[in-house]
Design a protein around this motif. Structure first.
Motif, PDB file in Angstrom:
ATOM      1  N   SER A 236       0.601  -1.240   0.118  1.00 46.69           N
ATOM      2  CA  SER A 236      -0.046  -0.054   0.109  1.00 46.69           C
ATOM      3  C   SER A 236       0.858   1.250   0.032  1.00 46.69           C
ATOM      4  CB  SER A 236      -1.018  -0.025   1.091  1.00 46.69           C
ATOM      5  OG  SER A 236      -1.692  -1.199   1.349  1.00 46.69           O
ATOM      6  N   LEU A 253      -9.628   3.480   2.082  1.00 48.17           N
ATOM      7  CA  LEU A 253      -8.867   2.282   1.919  1.00 48.17           C
ATOM      8  C   LEU A 253      -9.894   1.145   1.792  1.00 48.17           C
ATOM      9  CD1 LEU A 253      -5.944   0.650   2.089  1.00 48.17           C
ATOM     10  CD2 LEU A 253      -6.215   0.881   4.346  1.00 48.17           C
ATOM     11  N   THR A 266      -1.806  -1.531   8.466  1.00 49.06           N
ATOM     12  CA  THR A 266      -2.006  -0.800   7.257  1.00 49.06           C
ATOM     13  C   THR A 266      -2.171   0.405   7.216  1.00 49.06           C
ATOM     14  OG1 THR A 266      -2.873  -3.229   6.150  1.00 49.06           O
ATOM     15  CG2 THR A 266      -2.714  -1.322   4.629  1.00 49.06           C
ATOM     16  N   THR A 312      -6.476  -3.387  -1.122  1.00 51.04           N
ATOM     17  CA  THR A 312      -5.116  -4.121  -0.792  1.00 51.04           C
ATOM     18  C   THR A 312      -5.609  -5.456  -0.181  1.00 51.04           C
ATOM     19  OG1 THR A 312      -3.011  -4.017   0.330  1.00 51.04           O
ATOM     20  CG2 THR A 312      -4.752  -2.957   1.410  1.00 51.04           C
ATOM     21  N   ALA A 322      -1.874  -4.381  -4.329  1.00 51.30           N
ATOM     22  CA  ALA A 322      -2.793  -3.090  -4.137  1.00 51.30           C
ATOM     23  C   ALA A 322      -3.373  -2.535  -5.617  1.00 51.30           C
ATOM     24  CB  ALA A 322      -1.849  -2.093  -3.526  1.00 51.30           C
TER      25      ALA A 322
END
Ligand code: UT7
Length: 331
Positions: A236, A253, A266, A312, A322
């Motif tokens: 990522s 995300l 993450t 991702t 990703a």
């Protein structure tokens, strides 16, 4: 003129009605709600109980919903890709069964096996079909009936997984929205940290493979956890750097939903606030190929056209990656 990109114009989903809660699991194995919530973030999962229904049923329902939203008839579909580790049969492919079920008479159809990264692998593959200019309407589906390969006496795995399906329609766009970049990795896990060993050509199904529970998923959770945390965070960060993206440039995300702690790590690495992270693991658990499209479905009314989104995932194989896209959904 903007280059032709593949953009997600529509999302569909299917979730079975039956719920398996942490408290239900307390009756099956030596576990407890507190442990499952704090170690994974999961509260309940959906289970497709009807033995007559398999992955293709959920995938076809998700596909139909995506098509209905944009009013596209199934005969206009050019390609169907199903990312799954729980195909109805070893062959024919689940994608071919979906093709028949929805009446996509002109579509080529195939399955893609990349475990929990299956959906993002399939999305990049589907986008290439559109970007080539040869295909216009591509269905990318992530679908898994994980309950069909779970050992409900193994507390290390049975608390994690659920059933479900999500589908997206990819179409060409010239307005700048769509899939901009993808990074994918694989690393052969010959030590089988995450595996379903039985039923393939190495260990064909036999009384012995069944007695040894080899038709069920087996996972070394700790080893996979470490690799997943590093893999999802690193890739990522890499896709942000390659596209000169700062945290404030990213609207959403969409992480694979395997463990809330992996998702946290993450987001932290990307310097993203949790308000920008799509999380539904508490309701569905890990649905393998379906986690990311199920998030897109749940958030479709909140995303705005042109917003920057990073997807991702990490999974068995090992596979990870990703995808960077801007939203083109017609919601
Ligand atoms: O989607 C594909 C990729 N998969 C993943 O990303 C999953 C990655 N792994 C994980 O999410 C985590 O490793 C798990 C949730 C599977 C396990 O969490 P953990 O924090 O790594 O726990 P652990 O395996 O280290 O086990 C800690 C303790 C052990 O007891 P001792 O040895 O400390 O006494 C386990 O026996 O927790 C015990 N334990 C449980 N206790 C209650 C393991 N499973 C359970 C359970 N209920 N279900």
């Amino acid at each position: 003129m903007e280059q032709t990109r593949a953009t997600i114009t529509s999302v569909g989903h299917y979730l079975p009605d039956d719920r398996l809660t942490n408290h239900d699991l307390e009756k099956l194995v030596d576990t407890n709600d507190e442990w499952i919530r704090t170690r994974t973030g999961i509260i309940e999962r959906r289970i497709l109980k009807d033995p007559e229904k398999a992955t293709s049923y959920m995938a076809a329902n998700a596909a139909n919903e995506a098509l209905e939203f944009v009013g596209l008839t199934p005969d206009k579909i050019d390609v169907i890709i199903v990312a799954t580790v729980t195909p109805d049969y070893i062959f024919p492919s689940t994608a071919c069964l979906v093709q028949e079920a929805i009446g996509a008479t002109n579509a080529l159809a195939f399955d893609l096996s990349a475990a929990c990264s299956g959906f993002i692998y399939a999305l990049t593959t589907g986008a290439s079909f559109v970007e080539s200019g040869r295909y216009k309407n591509v269905l990318v589906i992530g679908a898994d009936k994980m309950s069909s390969i779970i050992d409900y006496t193994d507390r290390a795995t049975c608390i994690l997984f659920g059933d479900g399906a999500g589908a997206v329609l990819l179409q060409p766009s010239n307005d700048g929205t769509g899939i901009i970049d993808s990074i994918h990795y694989s690393e052969g896990d010959t030590n089988c940290h995450l595996v379903q060993k039985g039923g393939g050509s190495r260990y064909p199904a036999s009384l012995e493979t069944v007695a040894k529970h080899m038709h069920f998923i087996k996972q070394d959770g700790k080893a996979v956890f470490k690799k997943a945390t590093v893999g999802m965070a690193d890739v990522s960060a890499e896709i942000m750097e390659r596209n000169n993206l700062k945290a404030e440039d990213i609207s959403w995300l969409v992480p694979h939903q395997a463990n809330l702690r992996i998702i946290d790590a993450t987001a932290r690495r990307m310097s993203l606030g949790m308000d920008k992270v799509m999380i539904n693991i508490e309701r569905y658990g890990n649905t393998t190929g379906a986690t990311i499209p199920l998030c897109l479905y749940d958030w479709k009314d909140q995303m705005r056209n042109g917003e920057s989104i990073i997807l991702t995932a990490f999974g068995g194989g090992f596979t990870w990656g990703a995808v960077y896209l801007t939203w083109g959904g017609k919601y």
